[in-house]
Enzyme design. Structure first.
Site, PDB file in Angstrom:
ATOM      1  CD  GLU A  11      -2.669  -1.327   2.508  1.00 37.49           C
ATOM      2  OE1 GLU A  11      -3.721  -2.001   2.501  1.00 37.49           O
ATOM      3  OE2 GLU A  11      -2.212  -0.793   3.551  1.00 37.49           O
ATOM      4  CG  ASP A 194     -11.556  -9.255   0.968  1.00 33.92           C
ATOM      5  OD1 ASP A 194     -12.277  -9.642   1.891  1.00 33.92           O
ATOM      6  OD2 ASP A 194     -10.619  -8.441   1.135  1.00 33.92           O
TER       7      ASP A 194
END
Length: 228
Positions: A11, A194
């Protein structure tokens, strides 16, 4: 100066790829990357996973740098069945779902709530619309806890307790609480890796985390570019 916090290397690297004039600064064995994105001065750092790590790094960041506002970036799991991976979520509130003194305090003892800055959220939405990104965008409550949400019984419990939640992750609640302590505005922008109640959410996370980290970074870059 804009503070940017991500939990994981992937990230943080996605944001670092957008930066130039980078200077590395070390406080308490934590690396802070000071530089520019689109000529705006930023400080980027990695918290590590979990709320304690996030609280520590946010506190160090706000103590040592003159931060105007904080963006917490990265990935999260979607809490709405109709969501798709790569969709974008922006915080209204962040809630620490695993804080629970309700046995003593009743319903008011469930969760610690921190309010995001609405104007920052609106500006992110403007950047999203301007760049015609092919994804859906959701505003709402993001819930945080020190456990990856994949177990069906936990998903059911969280939906019952926080029916308004649009996403879950493991750091934003602590970032928000620390920012409130310093009276610094914050916003959370995450891309969904997800959807928690779809099959193989753990495998989906591992497969999509690099893509969603880049999507989150692209959104941050567009947002910064559109700042007045």
């Amino acid at each position: 100066m804009i503070g940017i916090i991500g939990a994981m290397d992937v990230e943080v690297q996605a944001i670092k790829n957008k930066m130039h004039n980078i200077e590395e600064i070390n406080y308490l064995d934590s690396i802070f990357y000071k530089g520019n994105i689109k000529e705006k001065e930023v400080v980027l750092c990695k918290s590590g996973v979990g709320k304690v790590n996030a609280a520590i790094i946010t506190t160090i960041l706000l103590y040592h740098f003159d931060i105007d506002f904080v963006i917490n970036i990265g990935t999260s799991g979607g809490m709405i069945p109709s969501q798709e991976t790569l969709d974008i979520v922006i915080s209204d509130r962040v809630i620490q779902h695993d804080f629970d003194t309700s046995y003593l305090d009743g319903p008011e003892g469930l969760g610690i709530y921190s309010q995001s800055d609405k104007s920052l959220g609106d500006k992110i939405k403007e950047a999203f619309d301007k760049n015609h990104i092919e994804a859906n965008i959701y505003f709402g409550d993001i819930i945080s806890g020190d456990k990856f949400v994949g177990d069906n019984s936990l998903i059911k419990d969280l939906r019952e307790k926080f029916p308004q939640a649009i996403a879950c992750e493991m750091e934003a609640g602590a970032v928000g609480q620390a920012c409130e302590k310093f009276s610094i505005p914050f916003v959370v922008i995450r891309s969904l890796s997800d959807i928690v109640d779809k099959d193989n959410s753990e495998n989906d996370f591992l497969k999509n985390v690099e893509i969603t980290s880049k999507r989150s970074a692209d959104m941050v870059e567009s947002f910064i570019e559109n700042l007045a």
